[in-house]
Motif scaffolding. Sequence first.
Motif, mmCIF file in Angstrom:
data_model
loop_
_atom_site.group_PDB
_atom_site.id
_atom_site.type_symbol
_atom_site.label_atom_id
_atom_site.label_comp_id
_atom_site.label_asym_id
_atom_site.label_seq_id
_atom_site.Cartn_x
_atom_site.Cartn_y
_atom_site.Cartn_z
ATOM 1 N N LEU A 61 0.820 -1.211 0.000
ATOM 2 C CA LEU A 61 0.000 0.000 0.000
ATOM 3 C C LEU A 61 0.855 1.262 0.000
ATOM 4 O O LEU A 61 0.502 2.257 -0.650
ATOM 5 N N ALA A 62 1.995 1.222 0.701
ATOM 6 C CA ALA A 62 2.883 2.385 0.709
ATOM 7 C C ALA A 62 3.446 2.638 -0.689
ATOM 8 O O ALA A 62 3.561 3.794 -1.126
ATOM 9 N N GLN A 63 3.794 1.574 -1.395
ATOM 10 C CA GLN A 63 4.289 1.736 -2.767
ATOM 11 C C GLN A 63 3.213 2.336 -3.669
ATOM 12 O O GLN A 63 3.493 3.215 -4.488
ATOM 13 N N LEU A 64 1.989 1.861 -3.514
ATOM 14 C CA LEU A 64 0.894 2.424 -4.302
ATOM 15 C C LEU A 64 0.681 3.898 -3.960
ATOM 16 O O LEU A 64 0.447 4.723 -4.854
ATOM 17 N N ALA A 65 0.757 4.223 -2.673
ATOM 18 C CA ALA A 65 0.575 5.612 -2.259
ATOM 19 C C ALA A 65 1.665 6.502 -2.840
ATOM 20 O O ALA A 65 1.387 7.610 -3.326
ATOM 21 N N VAL A 66 2.910 6.040 -2.814
ATOM 22 C CA VAL A 66 4.012 6.824 -3.389
ATOM 23 C C VAL A 66 3.792 6.991 -4.885
ATOM 24 O O VAL A 66 3.988 8.090 -5.437
ATOM 25 N N GLY A 67 3.361 5.945 -5.564
ATOM 26 C CA GLY A 67 3.090 6.045 -6.997
ATOM 27 C C GLY A 67 2.009 7.069 -7.299
ATOM 28 O O GLY A 67 2.143 7.885 -8.229
#
Length: 128
Positions: A61-67
């Motif tokens: 989820l953190a990777q998606l948020a950064v994206g």
Amino acid sequence: MGTAVDGERSIASVFHDVVGNLGRIVRAEVRLAKVEVTDELAFLGRKSGAAAKSIVAGIVLAQLAVGLLLLFVVRLLETSVAPWLAALLVGIGAGIVAIALLASGMKQLKGIKLVPPEALESSTGNGT
């Protein structure tokens, strides 16, 4: 002096029983410790499995948020520059941050020794 009088047990017999009982107590304590450790390890295994799943889900989820945040920055920059230039600038910025983080992590890992020097010395026969 080691003879029994009027049905009393000899000191040797009592001592033998005490030693036998101590042996049984020690074996029972060892079995109990094994059971407790096994139960605790099973509990920790279940807890660590659940924790690992939560950590992985959080990372995804953190990777998606950064994206999504990077996409937001691209869209924001598109209002003042060409879309391709906005994407290029954000990509370069993200790449610089990634390289800096990787370099920092690698520098921190260089100080970590996976095998303690004492273990190396004892395994090679040079230990004291």
